[in-house]
Design an enzyme around this catalytic site. Structure first.
Site: not given
Ligand code: GUN
Length: 313
Positions: A58, A102, A125
């Site tokens: 990311k 995350q 998110d």
């Molecule tokens: N863990 C699995 N998918 C995601 C996501 O889309 N965002 C975040 N922050 N953590 C995740």
């Protein structure tokens, strides 16, 4: 008219690269116009290798588009109060446009209060209840990255949505529920299935568009798919059994080489080899939905930055 010949591989990598180019142009234009460069901070707690890889992906994608991407690393034994203080600090830092915590967090951390602490206008998110609510009532909102990426891909691949029956398998807050909301917004008729659904295969067979996000390797097979359906595979499962890999991807030497090197292979929730011949379009794993998710985080960060800086979209 053979359906086999109409079968289309939805190349998420290529679509994501196209979106990234568009966003890079937007960032260049906003910076040339005197705005501050957008900035994402990813909060990574602990040393889960998969989480670290996602976060790296990311922040790197942000940097490729001219967006600042930082990672705040905290130890796995960080306490709730310290993590909350760090989120408050990022909330108050005017140079930060996007905050991403995350998941999963260590078991010692209560996840909900953390997600609810992130300022809604920095919540790239889309997990804050304010953004969840806004999404469902059709107000402008930061929406979760994976479902946003799926809709963007369907749109860019000219797959009609209005009036189509979309079946979403999985009801998670990260994918299934927001996916249902976004497809409803696109005027699909939406059905959400989950582990208690009575006849999963029969419901799936009724789908024009089937989105699968259950987290179980190759659970959806040809019996779940109507001839000509569009199949979107959100799954990302590691398998470490060579015989299972050979069953799922017979004769796939490239995959086998990766497996021999790493000791595992990534497969989706859909039995691709057996489902693809029935589908009119299908996403592969890897290289399908994954790259779209990553680029949606970038897109949300730029959108958040523009809104915060008063740059017109
Ligand atoms: N863990 C699995 N998918 C995601 C996501 O889309 N965002 C975040 N922050 N953590 C995740």
């Amino acid at each position: 008219m053979g359906t086999q010949s109409e079968n289309r591989l939805l190349d998420g990598k290529a679509v994501a690269a196209e979106i990234r180019r568009d966003i890079t142009d937007q960032v260049d234009a906003m910076v040339a116009g005197g705005a501050r460069r957008p900035k994402l901070v990813a909060v990574l707690v602990g040393d889960n290798a998969a989480s670290a890889a996602y976060v790296r992906n990311k922040t790197r994608t942000c940097e490729k588009a001219g967006v600042l991407g930082e990672t705040l690393r905290l130890p796995s034994d960080v306490d709730q109060a310290t993590l909350e203080d760090e989120i408050r600090r990022l909330n108050d830092d005017d140079s930060v446009d996007g905050i991403l915590v995350q998941l999963p967090l260590p078991r010692s951390i209560d996840e909900r209060p953390i997600l609810e602490l992130v300022r809604p206008d920095k919540d790239v998110d889309g997990f804050h209840p304010e953004n969840v609510g806004r999404l469902w009532i059709g107000e402008p909102a930061l929406a979760p990255a994976t479902p946003t990426g799926v809709v963007e891909m369907l749109r860019r691949c000219d797959i009609p949505l209005s009036g189509q029956h979309a079946v979403v398998v999985g009801r998670s807050n990260i994918v299934g529920k927001p996916m249902a909301s976004l497809l409803l917004r696109e005027n699909c008729t939406v059905t959400v299935c989950h582990s208690r659904t009575r006849d999963l295969a029969a419901t799936c067979r009724d789908a024009d568009i089937l989105v699968v996000a259950i987290g179980r390797a190759a659970m959806v097979g040809p019996d779940h798919v109507r001839e000509g359906a569009v199949v979107i595979d959100v799954g990302m499962n590691r398998i470490d059994d060579a015989a299972q890999l050979e069953h799922l991807h017979p004769g796939d030497r490239k995959r086998r080489r990766g497996f021999d090197k790493r000791g595992y292979a990534l497969v989706g929730d859909v039995d691709f080899h057996r489902v693809a011949p029935k589908a009119s379009a299908i996403t592969p794993v890897p290289g399908g939905v994954g790259p779209l998710t990553v680029v949606s985080v970038l897109s949300n960060t730029v959108a958040a930055s523009k809104r915060r800086q008063g740059v017109t979209p």
